[in-house]
Design a protein around this motif. Sequence first.
Motif, mmCIF file in Angstrom:
data_model
loop_
_atom_site.group_PDB
_atom_site.id
_atom_site.type_symbol
_atom_site.label_atom_id
_atom_site.label_comp_id
_atom_site.label_asym_id
_atom_site.label_seq_id
_atom_site.Cartn_x
_atom_site.Cartn_y
_atom_site.Cartn_z
ATOM 1 N N ILE A 157 0.795 -1.122 -0.014
ATOM 2 C CA ILE A 157 0.025 -0.031 -0.159
ATOM 3 C C ILE A 157 0.965 1.300 -0.166
ATOM 4 C CG2 ILE A 157 -1.356 1.517 1.348
ATOM 5 C CD1 ILE A 157 -2.857 -1.362 2.182
ATOM 6 N N ARG A 158 1.796 1.191 0.774
ATOM 7 C CA ARG A 158 2.901 2.669 0.837
ATOM 8 C C ARG A 158 3.481 2.736 -0.597
ATOM 9 N NH1 ARG A 158 4.622 0.616 5.978
ATOM 10 N NH2 ARG A 158 3.291 1.741 7.781
ATOM 11 N N MET A 159 4.001 1.481 -0.787
ATOM 12 C CA MET A 159 4.601 1.472 -2.267
ATOM 13 C C MET A 159 3.916 2.238 -3.305
ATOM 14 S SD MET A 159 6.480 -1.734 -4.172
ATOM 15 C CE MET A 159 4.984 -2.502 -4.540
ATOM 16 N N ILE A 160 2.662 1.718 -3.489
ATOM 17 C CA ILE A 160 1.827 2.256 -4.593
ATOM 18 C C ILE A 160 1.375 3.851 -4.224
ATOM 19 C CG2 ILE A 160 -0.570 2.057 -5.504
ATOM 20 C CD1 ILE A 160 -0.336 -1.079 -5.036
ATOM 21 N N ALA A 161 1.126 3.880 -2.904
ATOM 22 C CA ALA A 161 0.693 5.489 -2.580
ATOM 23 C C ALA A 161 1.746 6.633 -2.889
ATOM 24 C CB ALA A 161 0.381 5.567 -1.271
ATOM 25 N N SER A 162 3.204 6.114 -2.664
ATOM 26 C CA SER A 162 4.015 6.878 -2.601
ATOM 27 C C SER A 162 4.369 7.561 -4.261
ATOM 28 C CB SER A 162 5.325 6.215 -2.167
ATOM 29 O OG SER A 162 5.827 5.183 -2.883
ATOM 30 N N GLU A 163 3.751 6.789 -5.147
ATOM 31 C CA GLU A 163 4.178 6.928 -6.590
ATOM 32 C C GLU A 163 2.734 7.523 -7.102
ATOM 33 O OE1 GLU A 163 6.251 4.121 -9.017
ATOM 34 O OE2 GLU A 163 7.839 3.970 -7.503
ATOM 35 N N ALA A 164 1.691 7.545 -6.430
ATOM 36 C CA ALA A 164 0.156 7.661 -7.015
ATOM 37 C C ALA A 164 0.169 9.133 -7.640
ATOM 38 C CB ALA A 164 -0.808 7.368 -5.963
ATOM 39 N N ARG A 165 -0.749 9.186 -8.658
ATOM 40 C CA ARG A 165 -1.202 10.530 -9.258
ATOM 41 C C ARG A 165 -2.549 10.897 -9.163
ATOM 42 N NH1 ARG A 165 3.607 10.720 -8.869
ATOM 43 N NH2 ARG A 165 5.153 10.715 -10.172
ATOM 44 N N GLY A 166 -3.165 12.196 -9.007
ATOM 45 C CA GLY A 166 -4.400 12.326 -9.126
ATOM 46 C C GLY A 166 -5.136 12.080 -7.550
ATOM 47 N N PHE A 167 -5.499 11.172 -7.253
ATOM 48 C CA PHE A 167 -6.151 10.636 -6.259
ATOM 49 C C PHE A 167 -5.875 9.029 -6.183
ATOM 50 C CE2 PHE A 167 -9.730 9.738 -8.750
ATOM 51 C CZ PHE A 167 -10.521 8.650 -8.169
ATOM 52 N N THR A 198 1.846 9.432 1.175
ATOM 53 C CA THR A 198 1.490 10.604 0.473
ATOM 54 C C THR A 198 0.407 11.674 0.946
ATOM 55 O OG1 THR A 198 0.595 10.887 -1.669
ATOM 56 C CG2 THR A 198 -0.470 9.224 -0.480
ATOM 57 N N ASP A 199 0.385 12.757 0.335
ATOM 58 C CA ASP A 199 -0.668 13.714 0.834
ATOM 59 C C ASP A 199 -1.909 13.747 -0.031
ATOM 60 O OD1 ASP A 199 1.032 14.791 3.150
ATOM 61 O OD2 ASP A 199 2.053 16.005 1.802
ATOM 62 N N LEU A 200 -1.787 12.969 -1.008
ATOM 63 C CA LEU A 200 -3.028 12.938 -1.937
ATOM 64 C C LEU A 200 -4.285 12.609 -1.528
ATOM 65 C CD1 LEU A 200 -1.531 10.870 -5.318
ATOM 66 C CD2 LEU A 200 -2.230 13.492 -5.198
ATOM 67 N N PRO A 201 -5.221 12.983 -2.078
ATOM 68 C CA PRO A 201 -6.622 12.405 -1.440
ATOM 69 C C PRO A 201 -6.820 11.214 -1.792
ATOM 70 C CG PRO A 201 -6.883 13.919 -3.251
ATOM 71 C CD PRO A 201 -5.438 14.134 -3.027
ATOM 72 N N ALA A 202 -7.587 10.460 -0.923
ATOM 73 C CA ALA A 202 -7.912 8.922 -0.992
ATOM 74 C C ALA A 202 -9.399 8.905 -0.861
ATOM 75 C CB ALA A 202 -7.167 8.245 0.044
ATOM 76 N N ALA A 203 -9.835 8.099 -1.855
ATOM 77 C CA ALA A 203 -11.254 8.060 -2.116
ATOM 78 C C ALA A 203 -11.908 6.703 -1.879
ATOM 79 C CB ALA A 203 -11.936 8.551 -3.319
ATOM 80 N N ILE A 204 -12.558 6.071 -1.179
ATOM 81 C CA ILE A 204 -13.087 4.582 -1.071
ATOM 82 C C ILE A 204 -14.145 4.211 -2.035
ATOM 83 C CG2 ILE A 204 -13.986 2.914 0.528
ATOM 84 C CD1 ILE A 204 -12.828 4.657 2.958
ATOM 85 N N GLY A 205 -14.051 3.273 -2.678
ATOM 86 C CA GLY A 205 -15.266 2.662 -3.737
ATOM 87 C C GLY A 205 -15.346 1.192 -3.419
ATOM 88 N N PHE A 206 -16.215 0.506 -4.330
ATOM 89 C CA PHE A 206 -16.570 -0.722 -4.182
ATOM 90 C C PHE A 206 -17.603 -1.018 -3.012
ATOM 91 C CE2 PHE A 206 -13.378 -1.418 -7.360
ATOM 92 C CZ PHE A 206 -13.181 -2.817 -7.618
ATOM 93 N N GLY A 207 -18.693 -1.263 -3.058
ATOM 94 C CA GLY A 207 -19.695 -1.749 -2.379
ATOM 95 C C GLY A 207 -20.705 -0.782 -1.655
ATOM 96 N N ILE A 208 -20.084 0.598 -1.927
ATOM 97 C CA ILE A 208 -20.912 1.683 -1.032
ATOM 98 C C ILE A 208 -22.100 1.944 -1.789
ATOM 99 C CG2 ILE A 208 -20.718 4.046 -0.037
ATOM 100 C CD1 ILE A 208 -17.726 3.527 -0.205
#
Length: 257
Positions: A157-167, A198-208
């Motif tokens: 999770i940290r590895m993916i988040a550290s290089e993420a773009r957008g959100f 990361t400081d990028l915003p995080a949005a939760i999906g799947f099932g809501i």
Amino acid sequence: MSKKIADAFKNGKAFIPFITAGDPSLDKTKEFVLAMEKAGADLVEIGIPFSDPIAEGVVIQEADLRSLEAGTTTDGVFDMVAELREETDMPLVFMTYLNIVFYYGYEKFFSNCEKVGISGIIIPDMPYEEKGECEAIAAGHGVELVSMVAPTSEERIRMIASEARGFLYVVSSMGVTGVRAEIRTDLDSMLKAIRQATDLPAAIGFGINTPEQAKKMSGIADGVIVGSAIVKLVAKYGENAAPYIAEYVKSMKDAIR
């Protein structure tokens, strides 16, 4: 000039609905997107239909099939977004499968995204390790490749988040998209790991799908993503779905405000 992904998160918690392009028609998709914006959506995910959408549950699979049977093409989706841009500058992202982008041609696809003001893309079947295949081309055209984070190891999770773009698209549960009565994943731990990377915003999906779930999820994340519940309304009401979608989006946005 269309707004960027970051703009969707500027005024508090973001509500992000998903819609399958071309179900029941591209003209109706345009109408539905504008109705969702008016009802409070901050960013809309537009699904380009694919014949084998492996991350989707039966609701979105059926929507993809209806759309393809109606004759929807990737070019048609681009044309629809170009028309949308005459009426809105809200942030829009595509959600589709790598096959669609690969066969269209990376350069041509992302160049067209830039022309019609698509800010980002989510490709559920593209592993993190292979994102280099099109990330640079996308970035060259101002399109952010949005990473999905599943309930796996903290390290990953940290590895993916550290290089993420957008959100960051936080997948609430293992499995495919679809309405769930209860979400049991330890999302607090996932969000904590993301915040450390990361400081990028995080949005939760799947099932809501209910305002109560949306309110709860917005308590720990920066945004909430809903797809199947909206696609179900399209399946039920077809061409007349706009007011039902708008009412639903408003109820979800009100819940997370």
